[in-house]
Enzyme design. Structure first.
Site, mmCIF file in Angstrom:
data_model
loop_
_atom_site.group_PDB
_atom_site.id
_atom_site.type_symbol
_atom_site.label_atom_id
_atom_site.label_comp_id
_atom_site.label_asym_id
_atom_site.label_seq_id
_atom_site.Cartn_x
_atom_site.Cartn_y
_atom_site.Cartn_z
ATOM 1 N N LYS A 182 3.111 -2.870 -7.098
ATOM 2 C CA LYS A 182 4.512 -2.232 -7.348
ATOM 3 C C LYS A 182 5.596 -3.147 -6.519
ATOM 4 O O LYS A 182 6.700 -3.733 -6.800
ATOM 5 C CB LYS A 182 5.053 -0.879 -7.494
ATOM 6 C CG LYS A 182 6.193 -0.280 -8.176
ATOM 7 C CD LYS A 182 6.669 -0.826 -9.415
ATOM 8 C CE LYS A 182 7.820 -0.272 -9.815
ATOM 9 N NZ LYS A 182 8.251 -0.671 -11.559
ATOM 10 N N ARG A 188 1.709 2.010 -6.065
ATOM 11 C CA ARG A 188 1.492 0.716 -4.936
ATOM 12 C C ARG A 188 0.274 -0.379 -4.554
ATOM 13 O O ARG A 188 0.928 -1.253 -3.893
ATOM 14 C CB ARG A 188 2.304 1.622 -3.688
ATOM 15 C CG ARG A 188 3.715 2.455 -3.868
ATOM 16 C CD ARG A 188 3.865 2.341 -2.513
ATOM 17 N NE ARG A 188 4.467 1.294 -1.261
ATOM 18 C CZ ARG A 188 4.928 0.818 -1.308
ATOM 19 N NH1 ARG A 188 6.259 1.710 -1.618
ATOM 20 N NH2 ARG A 188 5.801 0.339 -0.246
ATOM 21 N N HIS A 231 10.582 -31.419 -25.944
ATOM 22 C CA HIS A 231 10.255 -32.305 -24.392
ATOM 23 C C HIS A 231 9.564 -31.977 -23.811
ATOM 24 O O HIS A 231 8.949 -31.909 -23.080
ATOM 25 C CB HIS A 231 11.707 -32.167 -23.786
ATOM 26 C CG HIS A 231 12.963 -32.023 -23.695
ATOM 27 N ND1 HIS A 231 13.702 -33.458 -24.365
ATOM 28 C CD2 HIS A 231 14.282 -31.491 -24.387
ATOM 29 C CE1 HIS A 231 14.681 -33.812 -25.052
ATOM 30 N NE2 HIS A 231 15.050 -32.401 -24.957
ATOM 31 N N TRP A 282 -3.402 -1.396 -1.663
ATOM 32 C CA TRP A 282 -3.650 -2.993 -2.850
ATOM 33 C C TRP A 282 -4.488 -4.242 -1.507
ATOM 34 O O TRP A 282 -3.669 -4.490 -0.359
ATOM 35 C CB TRP A 282 -2.397 -3.370 -3.097
ATOM 36 C CG TRP A 282 -2.315 -4.510 -4.273
ATOM 37 C CD1 TRP A 282 -2.690 -4.376 -5.495
ATOM 38 C CD2 TRP A 282 -1.909 -5.909 -3.645
ATOM 39 N NE1 TRP A 282 -2.409 -5.604 -6.217
ATOM 40 C CE2 TRP A 282 -1.928 -6.222 -4.984
ATOM 41 C CE3 TRP A 282 -1.397 -6.630 -2.792
ATOM 42 C CZ2 TRP A 282 -1.489 -7.506 -4.876
ATOM 43 C CZ3 TRP A 282 -1.159 -7.931 -2.657
ATOM 44 C CH2 TRP A 282 -1.240 -8.498 -3.823
ATOM 45 N N CYS A 301 1.096 -1.734 -0.131
ATOM 46 C CA CYS A 301 0.360 -0.419 -0.270
ATOM 47 C C CYS A 301 0.902 1.393 0.278
ATOM 48 O O CYS A 301 2.202 1.110 0.389
ATOM 49 C CB CYS A 301 -1.127 0.382 1.283
ATOM 50 S SG CYS A 301 -2.251 -1.537 1.604
ATOM 51 N N LYS A 305 6.034 -10.421 -19.176
ATOM 52 C CA LYS A 305 5.330 -8.267 -19.430
ATOM 53 C C LYS A 305 4.014 -8.757 -19.980
ATOM 54 O O LYS A 305 3.141 -8.277 -19.892
ATOM 55 C CB LYS A 305 6.418 -7.854 -20.728
ATOM 56 C CG LYS A 305 7.597 -7.158 -19.433
ATOM 57 C CD LYS A 305 6.904 -5.995 -18.961
ATOM 58 C CE LYS A 305 7.825 -5.793 -18.027
ATOM 59 N NZ LYS A 305 7.983 -7.197 -17.133
ATOM 60 N N GLU A 357 1.976 -9.755 -17.908
ATOM 61 C CA GLU A 357 1.555 -8.290 -16.205
ATOM 62 C C GLU A 357 0.113 -7.559 -16.788
ATOM 63 O O GLU A 357 -0.622 -6.798 -16.068
ATOM 64 C CB GLU A 357 2.483 -7.973 -15.780
ATOM 65 C CG GLU A 357 3.620 -8.894 -14.671
ATOM 66 C CD GLU A 357 4.649 -7.915 -14.784
ATOM 67 O OE1 GLU A 357 4.873 -7.565 -13.686
ATOM 68 O OE2 GLU A 357 5.495 -7.768 -15.661
ATOM 69 N N GLU A 412 11.351 -13.415 -19.639
ATOM 70 C CA GLU A 412 11.154 -11.780 -19.140
ATOM 71 C C GLU A 412 9.691 -10.875 -20.280
ATOM 72 O O GLU A 412 8.336 -10.115 -19.952
ATOM 73 C CB GLU A 412 12.368 -10.496 -19.625
ATOM 74 C CG GLU A 412 12.103 -9.137 -18.958
ATOM 75 C CD GLU A 412 10.834 -8.767 -17.761
ATOM 76 O OE1 GLU A 412 10.849 -8.148 -17.520
ATOM 77 O OE2 GLU A 412 11.264 -9.465 -16.491
ATOM 78 N N ASN A 456 0.137 -0.721 6.353
ATOM 79 C CA ASN A 456 0.699 -1.383 4.828
ATOM 80 C C ASN A 456 0.760 -2.721 5.590
ATOM 81 O O ASN A 456 2.159 -2.559 6.541
ATOM 82 C CB ASN A 456 2.157 -0.789 4.556
ATOM 83 C CG ASN A 456 2.408 -1.585 2.976
ATOM 84 O OD1 ASN A 456 1.867 -2.478 2.398
ATOM 85 N ND2 ASN A 456 3.385 -1.155 3.003
ATOM 86 N N GLY A 457 0.407 -3.804 4.747
ATOM 87 C CA GLY A 457 1.256 -5.251 6.140
ATOM 88 C C GLY A 457 0.678 -5.738 5.693
ATOM 89 O O GLY A 457 -1.078 -6.264 5.647
#
Length: 630
Positions: A625, A32, A522, A82, A2, A503, A506, A499, A108-109
């Site tokens: 984030k 955030r 395989h 968040w 947050c 992206k 996301e 990566e 936050n947490g």
């Protein structure tokens, strides 16, 4: 995960600045978390804290405040959320208030013992309206604050919060205001970020410096397990046991508020991708001595201790872990010592082999990634040294490490990381070359040659941005309705493929898998049918022709099964032109450094796909984030 902001101004005159500071800080912190937002204000003469909170984006709160303004104030706190505890809703939004309405807190947490505390409070007659652990802390703080008043005869929210912090388990940053002490904001931190902003006749608290950088560049670190009280003219810090803390480190933020603005770009992500060249340049800057030797001033590990290192373990999550995978190829090649790359959240649970001769490299953009922080703590407990690669001054990970390499990429606001990735890769390259210099595994002219090549990379990245954007956008238009993608790469192209796949997941919400190209036969080739998009990172044919030939064979294999192939390849590669449906070209560059260029078209492609689908590329759903919980 947050965003938190606190402001204490002049007690003499209530005004609109506390609300202004909170809202501006929340705009900069919304990356955030953005499923709800709220503020709480206090001023002399108030009978109860003034609170307003709304589910959804910050704009919802701003509309509510415009329709029904809050009173002027002398101090305030703000929060953008968040959700980790309770669904996004007005009721679950922060701030939460104490039972008597005098105190408001933001958090936050995750408070791990919230359920047991809630049960105890309910048996005492407290009631709850939300599904959050934060409301439990608010009710508990109100109870303890009243106890302090009963004991001393006057309110002391600072002492009350100190006592409450000792009663909580988990990870938390808490800010609180009390209408009976309208000149102060108090905070507590345990395993969650909080930093102090030092102003002139005003002081600030924030989950990171972006919260207050528009008002002051002067900041102070707040170490683990401490409480803080800020007023207009004073800052007091104590540990959870009540002992004064007087050695908090002060620092100056090396970027200004404009660096966190879009500057005319359509999104922060677009702006930050176009800052890739600058991020590479800035990460190289100031790291060379008068005679061209690599000098890492922030690294406070002696050369003798560096020379004794016989193994490196990189711990990271997500994008940072792929930067670590790129580093593995380079460092092992240059230094000839083994490098392992571990997902930080798995690291301490597998009983890793750690010795005093092991260097653990913790990579994190925010410096607050909880899984990475816990991994480095485990490493230090086992006697290993830890070096952090980080983009944020004053954060927990660099502060708890033996050494740090700052990437100097500037603030990265978009949730999906772009310029931080290339900066992390460059910092890891510099670490590898520094090792090679100390251990003598490369000649000095070889090191200087690679350094010169690194210094040329920003220009090559800029070439991709200037010359491939149209092709990338057109390709995205052709692929916008695709249901899935495969990304393939070999050698350093493998982590780039991973990566690129991340992206697309996301921000375009497209099912995507990245593979080592050699794994294709395989199992993954069973996923390829007519029209399946397959993105392939093609290494240069120069110097590693066998690697190039293998990847070209992979393109032929998927092409034969009907795949639509998109290749990222070196200019004028005739084999790629022959077999790929679309080619995203890059300038010629050394293989080990090619990830710095190869990742750029993949960043642009993911962004274009998301924008064509109408998604918010800066704030993808369900993501935040800075992941500050395990």
């Amino acid at each position: 995960m947050c965003g938190i902001i606190g402001y204490a101004g002049s007690i003499k005159t209530a005004c609109g600045k506390p609300l202004e500071v909170c809202l501006q800080g929340l705009r900069r912190l919304e990356y955030r978390g953005y499923d709800s937002a709220g503020v709480a204000l206090v001023a002399p003469g108030m009978h109860g804290v003034a609170v307003r909170k709304k589910a959804g984006r910050l704009s919802n709160l701003e509309k509510s405040l415009a329709n029904r303004p809050l009173p002027d104030a002398t101090a305030g706190i703000g929060h953008t959320r968040w959700a980790t505890n309770g669904e996004p809703s007005d009721v679950n939004s922060h701030p939460h208030v104490s039972g008597d309405g005098h105190i408001a807190i933001i958090h936050n947490g995750i408070i791990e013992n919230a359920n047991s505390l809630k049960f105890d409070l309910q048996t005492e007659g407290f009631s709850f309206v939300s599904a959050t652990d934060t409301e439990v802390a608010a009710k508990l703080l109100g109870k303890v604050a009243q106890r302090v008043i009963d004991e001393t005869g006057h309110p002391d929210i600072f002492e009350a919060l100190r006592r409450v912090a000792c009663m909580l388990t988990g990870a938390f940053t808490i800010l609180a205001v009390d209408d009976r002490q309208p000149d102060i904001v108090v905070g507590a931190r345990h395993d969650s970020p909080l930093v102090i902003g030092l102003g002139d006749g005003e002081n600030f608290l924030g989950s990171d410096v972006a919260a207050f950088v528009a008002y002051t560049k002067k900041a102070m670190e707040l170490r683990q397990d401490t409480v803080v009280r800020v007023s207009a003219d004073d800052v007091t810090v104590m540990d959870f046991q009540g002992n004064p803390v007087t050695d908090s480190k002060r620092f100056t933020v090396d970027w200004d508020a404009s660096a966190a603005e879009k500057g005319g770009w359509s999104s922060f992500m677009d702006k930050e991708i176009h800052e890739d060249p600058e991020a590479v340049s800035n990460t190289l800057m100031g790291r060379f001595g008068m005679h061209g030797d690599i000098v890492l001033d922030e690294v406070h590990i002696s050369p003798e201790d560096f020379k004794s290192i016989d193994k490196i373990i990189v711990v990271a999550c997500g994008t940072a872990s792929y930067a670590g995978m790129v580093a593995k190829y380079a460092i092992e090649h240059w230094v000839r010592i083994p490098v392992e790359v571990e997902l930080a959240h798995e690291f301490r649970y597998r009983d890793p082999i750690l010795t005093p001769r092991t260097l653990v490299v913790a990579i994190s953009q925010s410096g607050e990634t909880m899984d990475t922080l816990m991994a480095l703590r485990h490493a230090r407990e086992q006697g290993s040294r830890v070096l952090a690669i980080c983009n944020t001054q004053g954060a927990s990970i660099p502060r708890e490490s033996d050494a740090v390499l700052y990437t100097h990429a500037g603030p990265e606001i978009a949730v999906a990381s772009t310029k931080a990735f290339v900066a992390q890769v460059v910092a890891a390259y510099m670490l590898g070359l520094y090792f090679a210099q100390l251990k003598g595994t490369m000649f000095r002219d070889e090191i200087r040659q690679i350094v010169d090549q690194l210094k040329a990379m920003p220009e090559k990245i800029q070439w991709v941005l200037d010359n491939q954007a149209e092709t990338i956008q057109n390709t995205a238009k052709r692929m916008v309705d695709a249901h899935s993608f495969l990304f393939l790469g070999r050698h350093v192209g493998y982590p780039v493929a991973m990566e690129g796949a991340l992206k697309l997941k996301e921000i375009a919400y497209t099912f995507t898998e990245g593979f080592a190209a050699g794994e294709l036969k395989h199992g993954p080739i069973a996923l390829v049918d007519e029209g399946e998009p397959v993105v392939v990172i093609v290494p240069s044919a120069r110097g590693r022709n066998i690697l190039h030939s293998k990847v070209i064979s992979g393109i032929e294999e998927v092409k034969a099964r009907g795949a639509f192939t998109i290749a990222v390849a070196e200019q004028d590669d005739p084999d790629v032109e022959r077999y790929a449906d679309v080619v995203l070209w890059r300038p010629a560059c050394p293989t080990l450094l090619s990830p710095l260029v190869d990742v750029v078209p993949l960043q642009l492609f993911a962004m274009d796909m998301a924008m064509l689908k109408g998604y918010d590329v800066d704030k993808p759903r369900n993501l935040a984030k800075s992941v500050t919980v395990e």
